[in-house]
Write a protein that holds these residues in place. Structure first.
Motif, PDB file in Angstrom:
ATOM      1  N   ILE A 100      34.658  56.886  33.479  1.00 33.87           N
ATOM      2  CA  ILE A 100      36.077  57.236  33.333  1.00 33.87           C
ATOM      3  C   ILE A 100      36.946  56.309  34.172  1.00 33.87           C
ATOM      4  N   PHE A 101      36.526  56.055  35.413  1.00 35.55           N
ATOM      5  CA  PHE A 101      37.317  55.239  36.335  1.00 35.55           C
ATOM      6  C   PHE A 101      37.430  53.799  35.836  1.00 35.55           C
ATOM      7  N   LEU A 102      36.295  53.209  35.436  1.00 32.33           N
ATOM      8  CA  LEU A 102      36.315  51.800  35.026  1.00 32.33           C
ATOM      9  C   LEU A 102      37.070  51.608  33.711  1.00 32.33           C
ATOM     10  N   TYR A 103      36.784  52.463  32.730  1.00 31.49           N
ATOM     11  CA  TYR A 103      37.481  52.301  31.448  1.00 31.49           C
ATOM     12  C   TYR A 103      38.963  52.640  31.601  1.00 31.49           C
ATOM     13  N   GLY A 104      39.257  53.666  32.408  1.00 26.82           N
ATOM     14  CA  GLY A 104      40.661  54.003  32.650  1.00 26.82           C
ATOM     15  C   GLY A 104      41.399  52.865  33.319  1.00 26.82           C
ATOM     16  N   GLY A 105      40.749  52.214  34.309  1.00 29.60           N
ATOM     17  CA  GLY A 105      41.365  51.075  34.971  1.00 29.60           C
ATOM     18  C   GLY A 105      41.539  49.897  34.039  1.00 29.60           C
ATOM     19  N   PHE A 106      40.588  49.717  33.122  1.00 28.31           N
ATOM     20  CA  PHE A 106      40.675  48.623  32.147  1.00 28.31           C
ATOM     21  C   PHE A 106      41.863  48.820  31.206  1.00 28.31           C
ATOM     22  N   ILE A 107      42.023  50.031  30.673  1.00 29.34           N
ATOM     23  CA  ILE A 107      43.130  50.229  29.730  1.00 29.34           C
ATOM     24  C   ILE A 107      44.469  50.273  30.468  1.00 29.34           C
ATOM     25  N   GLU A 108      44.468  50.719  31.736  1.00 26.53           N
ATOM     26  CA  GLU A 108      45.706  50.659  32.526  1.00 26.53           C
ATOM     27  C   GLU A 108      46.169  49.206  32.647  1.00 26.53           C
ATOM     28  N   TYR A 109      45.222  48.299  32.921  1.00 28.69           N
ATOM     29  CA  TYR A 109      45.578  46.887  33.023  1.00 28.69           C
ATOM     30  C   TYR A 109      45.990  46.340  31.655  1.00 28.69           C
ATOM     31  N   SER A 110      45.277  46.740  30.595  1.00 27.50           N
ATOM     32  CA  SER A 110      45.608  46.278  29.243  1.00 27.50           C
ATOM     33  C   SER A 110      47.028  46.704  28.870  1.00 27.50           C
ATOM     34  N   PHE A 111      47.381  47.965  29.196  1.00 27.95           N
ATOM     35  CA  PHE A 111      48.739  48.433  28.936  1.00 27.95           C
ATOM     36  C   PHE A 111      49.745  47.615  29.725  1.00 27.95           C
ATOM     37  N   PHE A 136      32.385  48.959  42.033  1.00 29.63           N
ATOM     38  CA  PHE A 136      32.153  48.213  40.787  1.00 29.63           C
ATOM     39  C   PHE A 136      33.421  47.487  40.342  1.00 29.63           C
ATOM     40  N   ALA A 137      34.572  48.158  40.478  1.00 28.95           N
ATOM     41  CA  ALA A 137      35.842  47.526  40.077  1.00 28.95           C
ATOM     42  C   ALA A 137      36.110  46.281  40.909  1.00 28.95           C
ATOM     43  N   GLY A 138      35.830  46.359  42.212  1.00 30.76           N
ATOM     44  CA  GLY A 138      36.016  45.196  43.067  1.00 30.76           C
ATOM     45  C   GLY A 138      35.127  44.041  42.667  1.00 30.76           C
ATOM     46  N   MET A 139      33.879  44.348  42.299  1.00 31.18           N
ATOM     47  CA  MET A 139      32.945  43.302  41.867  1.00 31.18           C
ATOM     48  C   MET A 139      33.410  42.674  40.557  1.00 31.18           C
ATOM     49  N   ILE A 140      33.872  43.506  39.627  1.00 34.50           N
ATOM     50  CA  ILE A 140      34.344  42.998  38.329  1.00 34.50           C
ATOM     51  C   ILE A 140      35.595  42.148  38.507  1.00 34.50           C
ATOM     52  N   GLY A 170      43.520  34.449  24.196  1.00 28.54           N
ATOM     53  CA  GLY A 170      42.918  35.553  24.908  1.00 28.54           C
ATOM     54  C   GLY A 170      43.480  35.649  26.316  1.00 28.54           C
ATOM     55  N   TYR A 171      42.900  36.528  27.098  1.00 28.41           N
ATOM     56  CA  TYR A 171      43.377  36.690  28.478  1.00 28.41           C
ATOM     57  C   TYR A 171      42.228  37.199  29.344  1.00 28.41           C
ATOM     58  N   ILE A 172      42.425  37.128  30.639  1.00 25.19           N
ATOM     59  CA  ILE A 172      41.445  37.638  31.595  1.00 25.19           C
ATOM     60  C   ILE A 172      41.883  39.041  32.011  1.00 25.19           C
ATOM     61  N   ALA A 173      41.051  40.028  31.715  1.00 26.60           N
ATOM     62  CA  ALA A 173      41.378  41.417  32.054  1.00 26.60           C
ATOM     63  C   ALA A 173      40.751  41.789  33.389  1.00 26.60           C
ATOM     64  N   PHE A 174      41.371  42.748  34.051  1.00 31.70           N
ATOM     65  CA  PHE A 174      40.873  43.256  35.332  1.00 31.70           C
ATOM     66  C   PHE A 174      40.866  44.781  35.289  1.00 31.70           C
ATOM     67  N   ILE A 175      40.284  45.383  36.306  1.00 37.13           N
ATOM     68  CA  ILE A 175      40.284  46.839  36.431  1.00 37.13           C
ATOM     69  C   ILE A 175      41.411  47.218  37.382  1.00 37.13           C
ATOM     70  N   LYS A 176      42.406  47.928  36.874  1.00 37.91           N
ATOM     71  CA  LYS A 176      43.552  48.325  37.696  1.00 37.91           C
ATOM     72  C   LYS A 176      43.181  49.587  38.480  1.00 37.91           C
ATOM     73  N   THR A 177      43.167  49.489  39.785  1.00 37.82           N
ATOM     74  CA  THR A 177      42.675  50.592  40.616  1.00 37.82           C
ATOM     75  C   THR A 177      43.771  51.267  41.434  1.00 37.82           C
ATOM     76  N   ASN A 178      45.014  50.849  41.273  1.00 38.92           N
ATOM     77  CA  ASN A 178      46.087  51.418  42.091  1.00 38.92           C
ATOM     78  C   ASN A 178      46.903  52.461  41.348  1.00 38.92           C
ATOM     79  N   SER A 179      46.321  53.033  40.300  1.00 37.45           N
ATOM     80  CA  SER A 179      47.011  54.060  39.526  1.00 37.45           C
ATOM     81  C   SER A 179      46.679  55.441  40.099  1.00 37.45           C
ATOM     82  N   THR A 195      39.880  61.005  37.943  1.00 37.40           N
ATOM     83  CA  THR A 195      38.489  60.746  38.318  1.00 37.40           C
ATOM     84  C   THR A 195      38.017  61.732  39.373  1.00 37.40           C
ATOM     85  N   LEU A 196      38.931  62.152  40.225  1.00 35.88           N
ATOM     86  CA  LEU A 196      38.569  63.066  41.308  1.00 35.88           C
ATOM     87  C   LEU A 196      38.483  64.515  40.831  1.00 35.88           C
TER      88      LEU A 196
END
Length: 437
Positions: free
Chosen positions: A58-69, A370-374, A390-399, A406-407
């Motif tokens: 949930i955390f990784l995919y949520g962070g991915f789509i947060e960044y995509s948005f 894991f997000a930090g490593m990615i 294309g673009y380089i995507a990241f995991i947004k963790t400050n949401s 996740t908690l």
């Protein structure tokens, strides 16, 4: 904050109140429920591992789509769309944009900037004049349809900051009779830097306008359909061609997009007080593509959360039922010495909540790791539909919403999964239970 976050917050407050009540009124029960997690270490670890696995997903995919948005939003806003646009009402009623002109643009712009309540939100404001016509490069015997916007050069640096300059210069460095064109249009015309082209159009008065212009820049927005017809020129040149001193729309870029709703309300009141017949649109209502992508990714994310919740419910429910069966003698002994059914239920509910809390904390810790490593390398993404780059995507963790979901999701699902086993334990018939052990 959306309705889902509010609902989860209320449920978690009830669970937290229940735990605090148990710790204050019956601290021994709380200690007993926590220590019970270590009685069957393998079972508890496997249950917690399943929760963590789902929570990390949930955390990784949520962070991915947060960044995509976020990246899609920035690309939309900074491709000459801005956060807010002001139009004449006829703009959306006709395909001929040259007939929907905002007159006295400069006066209106100055009034907006002089208004203290509005100017504090604004990063830049610019008028844009839209028009279409035919562009030709006679040396190469090529011609094409174009869709142009006249822009103010300096504000255009912010509003068009996602346009990638391939060759030449941007609008801030060109003269009145010079333009920049999309790379698709440049290829169609076989036009290069410093080539001359001729444009022909119908102006706002119904007459013909024609002008020879010099190509001083070729850009790419990454959106193929746009780049195939796009042309930008100084607003004064566009107004000269169109025989008007007005604009098709006024584009506003805010300092902080979180103030969008508040700014819109104040801008609507400002226009109403000025008795101007104008309408306001925000960037999201103008971007159908963004709405479609957001709907699709949000649907997938919701589906993942439901699957994870079901896995957690079944895992914990099964684990707790096994605990009830294995501790039948213990439960019946407690009941025989006077422990009330609700007291027994509380023990098992606390146990389930503790499992969920440990799994939730583990999900966040491992998810951030894991997000930090990615994020060290990013994720190479192919071009989105209708785009060329294309673009380089990241995991947004400050949401906050992502961290909160996740908690709380493991804690809530663990608590729900513990209800039936807890009730089952409290309803054991003492005499029958003693016969079976």
């Amino acid at each position: 904050m959306n309705i889902g976050v509010i609902f989860f917050s209320v449920v978690v407050l009830f669970i937290l109140a229940f735990v605090i009540y148990s710790m204050v009124i019956t601290p021994q029960d709380t200690k007993f429920a926590f220590l019970n997690l270590f009685r069957h270490k393998r079972r508890s670890l496997s249950t917690i591992f399943a929760i963590i696995l789902g929570g990390v997903a949930i955390f990784l995919y949520g962070g991915f789509i947060e960044y995509s948005f976020w990246i899609l939003k920035q690309q939309t806003v900074r491709t000459n769309v801005g956060h807010v646009q002001i139009y004449d009402p006829s703009y959306f009623e006709t395909a001929n944009k040259s007939k929907s002109i905002i007159e006295n643009y400069q006066i209106l712009k100055n009034e907006i900037l002089e208004d203290a309540e509005l100017s504090q939100y604004i990063s830049t404001i610019s008028g844009q004049l839209e028009f279409t016509g035919v562009i030709s490069q006679y040396e190469n015997e090529t011609s094409s349809y174009f869709s142009a916007i006249g822009v103010e050069p300096l504000p255009a640096l912010k509003l068009g900051s996602f346009d990638k300059l391939i060759s030449g210069s941007d609008l801030s460095r060109i003269k009145m009779n010079e333009i920049t064109v999309g790379n698709g249009l440049a290829k169609t015309l076989n036009a290069k830097y410093a080539d001359w082209v001729d444009v022909l159009l119908v102006n706002s008065q119904g007459g013909q306008g024609a002008l020879s212009l010099k190509v001083r820049g070729i850009f790419s927005s990454g959106i193929k359909d746009y780049d195939d017809v796009a042309m930008k020129m100084p607003l004064q040149t566009a107004q000269q061609l169109m025989d008007t001193d007005g604009v098709s729309k006024i584009v506003i870029l805010l300092k902080d997009d979180r103030n969008l709703e508040e700014f819109n309300t104040k801008l609507e009141n400002f226009i109403a007080n000025k008795q101007q017949k104008l309408i306001i649109k925000d960037w999201k209502s103008l971007s159908l593509f963004y709405q479609q992508v957001e709907g699709m990714l949000s649907g997938i994310y919701f589906f993942i959360k439901v699957i994870v919740a079901l896995i957690v419910v079944f895992m914990i429910s099964n684990s707790m039922r096994m605990n009830v069966l294995e501790r039948t003698r213990e439960i019946t002994t407690l009941r025989a010495i006077g422990l009330q059914p609700m007291h027994v239920s509380r023990l098992f509910l606390l146990e389930g909540i503790f499992i969920g809390a440990i799994g939730a904390l583990g999900s966040l810790v491992i998810g951030f790791t894991f997000a930090g490593m990615i994020n060290l390398q990013g994720i190479t993404m192919p071009p989105s539909p209708g785009q060329t780059e294309g673009y380089i995507a990241f995991i947004k963790t400050n949401s906050f919403e992502l961290i909160w979901i996740t908690l709380v999701l493991p804690i809530i699902t663990a608590s729900l999964a513990s209800i039936l086993p807890a009730l089952s334990a409290s309803r054991l018939n003492i005499s029958d239970a003693f016969k079976s052990v």
